[in-house]
Design an enzyme around this catalytic site. Structure first.
Site, short mmCIF file in Angstrom:
data_model
loop_
_atom_site.label_atom_id
_atom_site.label_comp_id
_atom_site.label_asym_id
_atom_site.label_seq_id
_atom_site.Cartn_x
_atom_site.Cartn_y
_atom_site.Cartn_z
N HIS A 43 0.87 -1.18 0.00
CA HIS A 43 0.00 0.00 0.00
C HIS A 43 0.90 1.23 0.00
O HIS A 43 1.17 1.83 1.04
CB HIS A 43 -0.91 -0.02 1.23
N GLU A 70 -2.59 -1.73 -3.17
CA GLU A 70 -3.69 -1.01 -2.56
C GLU A 70 -3.41 0.49 -2.58
O GLU A 70 -2.25 0.90 -2.59
CB GLU A 70 -3.87 -1.42 -1.08
N HIS A 191 -7.97 -5.93 7.48
CA HIS A 191 -7.78 -4.89 8.49
C HIS A 191 -8.06 -5.46 9.89
O HIS A 191 -9.19 -5.81 10.21
CB HIS A 191 -8.64 -3.64 8.27
#
Length: 240
Positions: A43, A70, A191
């Site tokens: 990410h 991401e 997450h």
């Protein structure tokens, strides 16, 4: 079986704290795959506080499983995705100032923008995924913009599980998953999933295609070692 994609952002954070190339991000990615991970996630953020854009190009050359990038689809990130052509691009509505992802998309309000982005990803041969909560209206909107997958934002589940209410915590995710599947969407999740809660979540939603886990997995590896940690996470994804 649900695939495990290891987010290696925290390895880059550790490397960047000292400069140089220790730990070696590329070697860690290779090792994660060698130990059984079926994907690598990164990410990159605009300030490059962990994964650097250069890392993404370098990782493309060594990853042999699925590569998932991401991030917020800014022009800079879309350029990176176009040049790297990962297996999957997960769209996350992060503002530059956030410490970590803390909400899913309001797809209803961003329908036109996301429709255009997803069409571009598909034209590049990249599987699109949208980071999203459990609101059924937003899931319906996700189907309408043409995405292949959604990634369920699981922090609310993790918080409820930790509070001792696992069945209450997972119920909205089960409902959301069933609705998404009925609309032809595939499911990812991520997450705050951990060794503590992953097996329960995975058993509750066995149709998951992929979980993306970074912070907890890398933290566990400090105690257990990377190989043992990956084996334990994979075991959480196996259903009897």
């Amino acid at each position: 079986m649900t695939r495990l994609s290891v987010n290696i952002n925290k390895i880059a954070t550790l490397r960047n704290a000292r400069g140089g190339n220790i730990p070696d991000l590329l070697q860690v990615a290779r090792d994660c795959e060698r130990f059984g991970a079926e994907g690598i996630t990164v990410h990159p953020r605009p300030d490059e506080r962990h994964i650097r854009y250069r890392d993404v190009y370098d990782l493309k050359e060594v990853i042999t499983t699925e590569f998932n990038i991401e991030g917020n689809p800014t022009p800079a990130l879309m350029k990176l995705i176009d040049e790297v052509r990962p297996t999957q691009a997960t769209l996350v509505p992060d503002a530059p100032s956030v410490l970590t992802s803390n909400a899913g998309w309001d797809i209803v309000s961003n329908r036109s923008f996301l429709t255009e982005i997803i069409a571009q990803l598909k034209a590049w041969g990249i599987r699109p995924s949208i980071f999203i909560g459990t609101d059924l209206r937003q899931i319906e909107a996700a189907a309408s913009v043409g995405t292949t997958r959604i990634e369920l934002y699981t922090e609310p589940f993790a918080s409820g599980y930790h509070a001792g209410k696992p069945h209450e915590a997972v119920a909205p995710f089960v409902t959301a998953a069933e609705h998404a599947l009925s609309l032809g969407l595939e499911l990812n999740a991520g997450h705050d999933l951990s060794l503590e809660n992953l097996a329960f979540f995975s058993a509750s939603i066995p149709q998951l295609s992929e979980v993306s886990i970074g912070h907890a997995l890398i933290s566990d590896a400090l105690y257990l070692g990377l190989e043992e940690t990956i084996h334990r996470y994979l075991a959480c994804l196996k259903h009897k």
